[in-house]
Design an enzyme around this catalytic site. Structure first.
Site, PDB file in Angstrom:
ATOM      1  N   HIS A   1       8.878  14.227  18.173  1.00 13.19           N
ATOM      2  CA  HIS A   1       9.364  14.007  18.876  1.00 13.19           C
ATOM      3  C   HIS A   1       8.227  14.929  20.114  1.00 13.19           C
ATOM      4  O   HIS A   1       8.356  14.667  21.125  1.00 13.19           O
ATOM      5  CB  HIS A   1      10.540  13.205  19.106  1.00 13.19           C
ATOM      6  CG  HIS A   1      11.196  12.720  20.480  1.00 13.19           C
ATOM      7  ND1 HIS A   1      11.859  13.748  21.420  1.00 13.19           N
ATOM      8  CD2 HIS A   1      10.901  12.316  20.910  1.00 13.19           C
ATOM      9  CE1 HIS A   1      12.104  12.152  22.610  1.00 13.19           C
ATOM     10  NE2 HIS A   1      11.522  11.359  21.873  1.00 13.19           N
TER      11      HIS A   1
ATOM     12  N   LYS B   1       5.733  16.345  22.809  1.00 14.43           N
ATOM     13  CA  LYS B   1       4.790  16.423  23.421  1.00 14.43           C
ATOM     14  C   LYS B   1       4.274  17.690  24.046  1.00 14.43           C
ATOM     15  O   LYS B   1       4.226  18.635  24.579  1.00 14.43           O
ATOM     16  CB  LYS B   1       4.825  15.565  24.628  1.00 14.43           C
ATOM     17  CG  LYS B   1       5.448  14.201  24.197  1.00 14.43           C
ATOM     18  CD  LYS B   1       6.939  14.628  24.573  1.00 14.43           C
ATOM     19  CE  LYS B   1       7.867  13.376  24.469  1.00 14.43           C
ATOM     20  NZ  LYS B   1       8.716  12.562  23.705  1.00 14.43           N
TER      21      LYS B   1
ATOM     22  N   ASP C   1      -8.179  25.314  24.937  1.00 14.54           N
ATOM     23  CA  ASP C   1      -8.569  26.473  24.847  1.00 14.54           C
ATOM     24  C   ASP C   1      -7.255  27.959  24.463  1.00 14.54           C
ATOM     25  O   ASP C   1      -7.903  29.336  24.797  1.00 14.54           O
ATOM     26  CB  ASP C   1      -9.654  26.992  26.358  1.00 14.54           C
ATOM     27  CG  ASP C   1     -10.604  26.193  25.971  1.00 14.54           C
ATOM     28  OD1 ASP C   1     -11.455  25.172  25.121  1.00 14.54           O
ATOM     29  OD2 ASP C   1     -11.825  25.970  26.985  1.00 14.54           O
TER      30      ASP C   1
ATOM     31  N   HIS D   1      13.623   9.600  32.406  1.00 10.39           N
ATOM     32  CA  HIS D   1      13.176   9.859  31.538  1.00 10.39           C
ATOM     33  C   HIS D   1      12.651  11.493  31.205  1.00 10.39           C
ATOM     34  O   HIS D   1      12.411  11.335  30.476  1.00 10.39           O
ATOM     35  CB  HIS D   1      11.884   9.319  30.609  1.00 10.39           C
ATOM     36  CG  HIS D   1      11.158   9.231  29.064  1.00 10.39           C
ATOM     37  ND1 HIS D   1      10.279  10.181  29.066  1.00 10.39           N
ATOM     38  CD2 HIS D   1      11.837   8.974  27.497  1.00 10.39           C
ATOM     39  CE1 HIS D   1      10.454  10.588  27.883  1.00 10.39           C
ATOM     40  NE2 HIS D   1      11.481   9.466  27.195  1.00 10.39           N
TER      41      HIS D   1
ATOM     42  N   LYS E   1      13.947  15.398  30.706  1.00 13.35           N
ATOM     43  CA  LYS E   1      15.038  16.010  30.238  1.00 13.35           C
ATOM     44  C   LYS E   1      14.732  17.493  30.656  1.00 13.35           C
ATOM     45  O   LYS E   1      14.228  18.583  29.969  1.00 13.35           O
ATOM     46  CB  LYS E   1      14.019  16.104  28.748  1.00 13.35           C
ATOM     47  CG  LYS E   1      14.093  15.191  27.913  1.00 13.35           C
ATOM     48  CD  LYS E   1      12.840  14.626  27.418  1.00 13.35           C
ATOM     49  CE  LYS E   1      12.601  12.819  26.422  1.00 13.35           C
ATOM     50  NZ  LYS E   1      13.243  12.371  26.427  1.00 13.35           N
TER      51      LYS E   1
ATOM     52  N   ASP F   1      22.981  27.692  37.356  1.00 10.93           N
ATOM     53  CA  ASP F   1      22.655  28.748  38.295  1.00 10.93           C
ATOM     54  C   ASP F   1      21.589  29.335  39.011  1.00 10.93           C
ATOM     55  O   ASP F   1      22.024  30.123  39.796  1.00 10.93           O
ATOM     56  CB  ASP F   1      23.662  29.966  37.603  1.00 10.93           C
ATOM     57  CG  ASP F   1      24.931  29.449  37.127  1.00 10.93           C
ATOM     58  OD1 ASP F   1      25.533  28.980  37.720  1.00 10.93           O
ATOM     59  OD2 ASP F   1      25.595  30.291  36.033  1.00 10.93           O
TER      60      ASP F   1
END
Length: 482
Positions: free
Chosen positions: A224, A226, A231, A400, A402, A407
Site C-alpha cells: 500500500h 507510495k 537520484d 483521502h 492520512k 500538540d
C-alpha cells in the site's frame, strides 16, 4: 472406489475437520488476541470449508512466519555502512527541540523495534492534493541524472499515469536506471503500456501477482506504499497514488489528499525501504552502490523518522507510533483519515484522552469510496462522540489524506489508514516529523478542511435509524477483512 463414491461427503467433512482442528491448535499456540482467536475458531468449527478458506486468506500471521525476506538487502555491506552513518547517539537526539518532551519516546521506540534512525538534516515540503504533487514530481523527474525508483499501490495508465510513464521512458532513453514496483491488485496498466515500458528499458515488477486481480478486492497482503526516490536525493511519500482520481483537474469528484516531498538524510532510509521491496519482487539480487546514497547538504534541519510496517516487520511499528503519540498528547490530537476502522488500542486511547479534557478532532469522509468501509467507520463514531471526541464529516468530496498532528510539535504523513488492514496486513510507510513549523502547516490544512465539514452531534447521531445501525454492525464484524 465405490466406497469413496458413496461416502464422499462424509470423507470431505472428516478431512475438513482434521484440518480445522489442526488450525485451531495453531491458533491457540500463537496466543493471539482472544476475541480474534475465538472468531476464527468459531468460523473453523461452525462453517465447514468456508471457515478454512477465510482462515487461509486472512488468519495466518505472516509477520511471525517471515515469508517476506529482507536479508539480501539488509545484509549488504553498503547498507550496513549507510545505517551506521545515520546512527545518532543520545547527545544528538537531545538536540531535537526540547518542546518535543514526551513525544521523543517515539524515537527510541522505532529504533529499538526496527532500527529506524532519527534523521535531522532534512527539508520537508507539504503538498496539498494531486495537482500540486505531480507538478513537483514531473519537474524533479525531468531534472533527474542517475536513477528513479517508484513503489506504488496504484498506478493506472489513464491521463496522468500515461504522462508519468511516458516521461519515465524519456528518462530511460537518456540512460537513467528506472525501477518500478506496482501492487498487482491496486494497479491497472494495459498490456500495450507494459510492453512500451519494457522496450524502453524500464524494469517493472508486480508485488505478489494474482491470477484475477480485478476480482480479488482487498484479499491478501498488499503493498500500500507510495514511494518515489530520485537520484537518492529527493523522496516523495504520502497518500497520493498515480491515477486521475487524485488529480482534480481530471476528476469529477473533488479529491482531498496530502503528500510530502523530502530532501536530505531521510531519503536514505526511504531508498533502503524501496530496495527491500525490490529484492522481494525481482528475480535477481541487486548489488548496492554508493551512487544510490549520495551525500546531502540541506539548508534546513527538520528531524524525522521513516517508519515502515508490514508482514516483514516484527512489530506493528506505525500503529505503535500513533498509539504513543496519542497517549502522550497534552493539548490536542487532530486526525484526518479516509477509513476509520481502529483496533481496540487506538479506540481506547482516543476515548481516554478525550475524557481527560484533551481536544481530539477527527475528519472522515461523509461519503466514502467504499460503502462497506463507510458503514464500518460510522459504527465507531457514536462511542467516540460519547467520550467527547469531535467528529467531522468531510462533505466537499472525498478526503483521502492520512495525517495526524499532536500538540503542534509532532505530525505524521504517510500511507497508513486508521484501520485493521493498514495496522496489521498491508505494507505501509509514514514519515514521523518532529517540527513545529510542519505541524503548524498541517494544522492549517486541518482547519481549512474543517470549513468543508459537518460536525456530528452525539444526541442526533445516536438517533439514526435502527436499520442503519444493523448494517453498521454487520460491516463492523467484517472490519478485519476490509
Amino acid at each position: 472406489m465405490e466406497f469413496i463414491k458413496n461416502h464422499i461427503w462424509q470423507i470431505l467433512i472428516v478431512f475438513n475437520y482434521t484440518l480445522a482442528l489442526s488450525a485451531v491448535a495453531t491458533i491457540l499456540l500463537k496466543k493471539i488476541n482472544p476475541t480474534k482467536a475465538l472468531s476464527y475458531i468459531i468460523g473453523l468449527l461452525a462453517l465447514p470449508f468456508l471457515g478454512l478458506i477465510v482462515y487461509y486468506l486472512f488468519g495466518q500471521e505472516y509477520r511471525k512466519t517471515k515469508i517476506f525476506s529482507r536479508k539480501n538487502v539488509l545484509n549488504q555491506t553498503i547498507i550496513k555502512k549507510i545505517q551506521e552513518q545515520l546512527e545518532l547517539n543520545t547527545k544528538s537526539i537531545n538536540k531535537v527541540d526540547d518542546l518535543l518532551d514526551q513525544k521523543s519516546k517515539l524515537i527510541p521506540l522505532l529504533y529499538n523495534s526496527e532500527k529506524s534512525k532519527l534523521t535531522i538534516n532534512n527539508e520537508v515540503k507539504l503538498i496539498k492534493n494531486g495537482d500540486d504533487k505531480f507538478k513537483l514530481l514531473f519537474k524533479d523527474i525531468k531534472e533527474a541524472k542517475n536513477h528513479i525508483h517508484l513503489e506504488y499501490f496504484a498506478i493506472e495508465d489513464d491521463q496522468i499515469g500515461t504522462e508519468l510513464l511516458n516521461l519515465l521512458c524519456e528518462k530511460a532513453s537518456e540512460g537513467l536506471e528506472i525501477r518500478i514496483v506496482i501492487d498487482d491488485v491496486g494497479s491497472s496498466i494495459s498490456s500495450k503500456m507494459k510492453r512500451k515500458i519494457k522496450d524502453c528499458g524500464i524494469q517493472m515488477h508486480s508485488f505478489m501477482p494474482v491470477l484475477f486481480s480485478k476480482f480479488t478486492g482487498q484479499m491478501n497482503y498488499r503493498d500500500h506504499r507510495k514511494i518515489t526516490v530520485i537520484d537518492g536525493k529527493i523522496g516523495y511519500v504520502g497518500g497520493i497514488n498515480v491515477s486521475d482520481h487524485y488529480v482534480n483537474a481530471n476528476n469529477d469528484r473533488y479529491w482531498r489528499d496530502t503528500h510530502i516531498r523530502l530532501a536530505g538524510e531521510a531519503v536514505k532510509p526511504l531508498q533502503i525501504l524501496f530496495f527491500t521491496t525490490w529484492d522481494f519482487v525481482s528475480d535477481n539480487a541487486l548489488e548496492m552502490s554508493k551512487s544510490y546514497f549520495p551525500d546531502h547538504n540541506c539548508k534546513e534541519n527538520v528531524p524525522l523518522q521513516i517508519a515502515a510496517s508490514g508482514p516483514d516487520t516484527d512489530w506493528s511499528n506505525i500503529m505503535e507510533s500513533i498509539f504513543i503519540a496519542i497517549t502522550n498528547a497534552e493539548d490536542y490530537v487532530y486526525i484526518t483519515t479516509p477509513y476509520f476502522i481502529p483496533n481496540s488500542e487506538i479506540l481506547t486511547a482516543l476515548q481516554v484522552i478525550a475524557r481527560s479534557n484533551i481536544e481530539v478532532k477527527i475528519i472522515v469522509p461523509k461519503k466514502s469510496d467504499s460503502w462497506i468501509a463507510e458503514y464500518a467507520t460510522n459504527s465507531y463514531l457514536e462511542m467516540l462522540l460519547a467520550a467527547g471526541v469531535e467528529v467531522y464529516h468531510y462533505t466537499k468530496g472525498f478526503v483521502h489524506a492520512k495525517t495526524m498532528v499532536v500538540d503542534g510539535v509532532f505530525s505524521t504523513v504517510g500511507t497508513t489508514n486508521m484501520d485493521y488492514r493498514s495496522f496489521n496486513i498491508n505494507f505501509e510507510v509514514n514519515a514521523l516529523i518532529y517540527d513545529k513549523k510542519i505541524s503548524s502547516e498541517l494544522t492549517e490544512f486541518f482547519n481549512e478542511d474543517l470549513k468543508d465539514c459537518e460536525k456530528l452531534e452525539w444526541q442526533s447521531w445516536k438517533k439514526r435509524p435502527k436499520r442503519t445501525k444493523i448494517i453498521e454492525a454487520i460491516a463492523r464484524l467484517m472490519a478485519p477483512l476490509l
